[in-house]
Design a protein around this motif. Structure first.
Motif, short mmCIF file in Angstrom:
data_model
loop_
_atom_site.label_atom_id
_atom_site.label_comp_id
_atom_site.label_asym_id
_atom_site.label_seq_id
_atom_site.Cartn_x
_atom_site.Cartn_y
_atom_site.Cartn_z
N SER A 240 0.81 -1.22 0.00
CA SER A 240 0.00 0.00 0.00
C SER A 240 0.84 1.27 0.00
O SER A 240 0.40 2.29 -0.54
CB SER A 240 -0.95 0.01 1.20
OG SER A 240 -2.05 -0.83 0.94
N TYR B 44 -9.08 6.78 -6.26
CA TYR B 44 -9.67 5.64 -5.54
C TYR B 44 -8.61 4.60 -5.17
O TYR B 44 -8.72 3.95 -4.13
CB TYR B 44 -10.82 5.04 -6.35
CG TYR B 44 -11.96 6.02 -6.47
CD1 TYR B 44 -12.79 6.29 -5.37
CD2 TYR B 44 -12.18 6.73 -7.64
CE1 TYR B 44 -13.81 7.23 -5.46
CE2 TYR B 44 -13.20 7.66 -7.74
CZ TYR B 44 -14.00 7.90 -6.64
OH TYR B 44 -15.01 8.84 -6.73
N LEU C 133 -8.08 3.78 -1.27
CA LEU C 133 -8.23 2.39 -0.83
C LEU C 133 -6.92 1.86 -0.25
O LEU C 133 -6.92 1.23 0.82
CB LEU C 133 -8.69 1.50 -1.99
CG LEU C 133 -8.86 0.02 -1.65
CD1 LEU C 133 -9.90 -0.17 -0.56
CD2 LEU C 133 -9.23 -0.77 -2.90
#
Length: 167
Positions: free
Chosen positions: A118, A138, A142
Motif C-alpha cells: 500500500s 480511488y 483504498l
C-alpha cells in the motif's frame, strides 16, 4: 533457549516491554497527527484528495485557484519522505507484531506485509492522480485505508500485549 518463533511480547522482560510499548505509542501518535493533516488537506474525500494534488478548478483565467497543482519537486519530496519513513515504520511495527500471540497464520502475514504494498500504491498513485487520471484517487484512498487499518490493528495488538496481557 527460546527460538524466535517462541518469543511472545507479553513474556519479555519489563524494561524491553516498556521500550517497545513507548516506541509503538510514539509512532502511533505521529501517525495520528499525519492522518489529521490528511483530513485537513483532503477532507478525506475523492474530490478533496484530487484537488490537493491536481489543484482547484477555476471558471476563468481571472479566478485564483484555492489550491495549485503540486509541482514535480513537491511530489518528489512527498513521495521520497513518505516511502522511506513509512517503510521503516512498517518494518519496526511488523517486526514487533511478528512476536504477538493474539493473531496468527495468514491474517498475521497479511497485516505484516500489506502495508509495504500500500505504501507504493498510495504514493505512486498520487503521481497518477496528478498527471494521468483523477480516478486513480480511488487507488490512493483504498490503499491508504488498507495501510492505516493494518497499522492500527497491529499497533493495538502490540500495545495490548505489552501493556495489559498477563504472563
Amino acid at each position: 533457549m527460546e527460538t524466535p518463533t517462541q518469543i511472545r511480547l507479553y513474556t519479555l522482560p519489563t524494561p524491553l516491554r516498556w521500550l517497545l510499548f513507548l516506541t509503538v505509542f510514539n509512532i502511533t501518535v505521529g501517525t495520528g497527527v499525519g492522518l489529521y493533516y490528511v483530513a485537513q488537506t483532503t477532507h478525506l474525500s475523492p474530490e478533496g484528495t484530487t484537488e490537493h494534488f491536481s489543484g482547484s478548478n477555476t471558471e476563468t483565467n481571472f479566478d485564483i485557484p484555492e489550491k495549485y497543482p503540486k509541482p514535480v519537486s513537491e511530489l518528489l519530496t512527498t513521495t521520497h519522505n513518505h516511502i522511506l519513513s513509512l517503510t521503516l515504520i512498517s518494518l519496526i511495527l511488523g517486526g514487533i507484531f511478528f512476536f504477538n500471540s493474539t493473531i496468527s497464520g495468514s491474517i498475521k502475514s497479511f497485516l505484516i506485509l500489506e502495508p509495504f504494498i500500500s505504501i507504493l500504491l498510495t504514493f505512486g498513485g498520487i503521481w497518477l492522480v496528478r498527471f494521468i487520471q483523477p480516478l486513480f484517487v480511488y487507488v490512493v484512498m483504498l490503499s491508504g485505508i488498507l495501510m492505516y487499518s493494518c497499522y492500527f490493528i497491529m499497533a493495538g495488538v502490540i500495545l495490548y500485549e505489552l501493556g495489559w496481557k498477563k504472563k
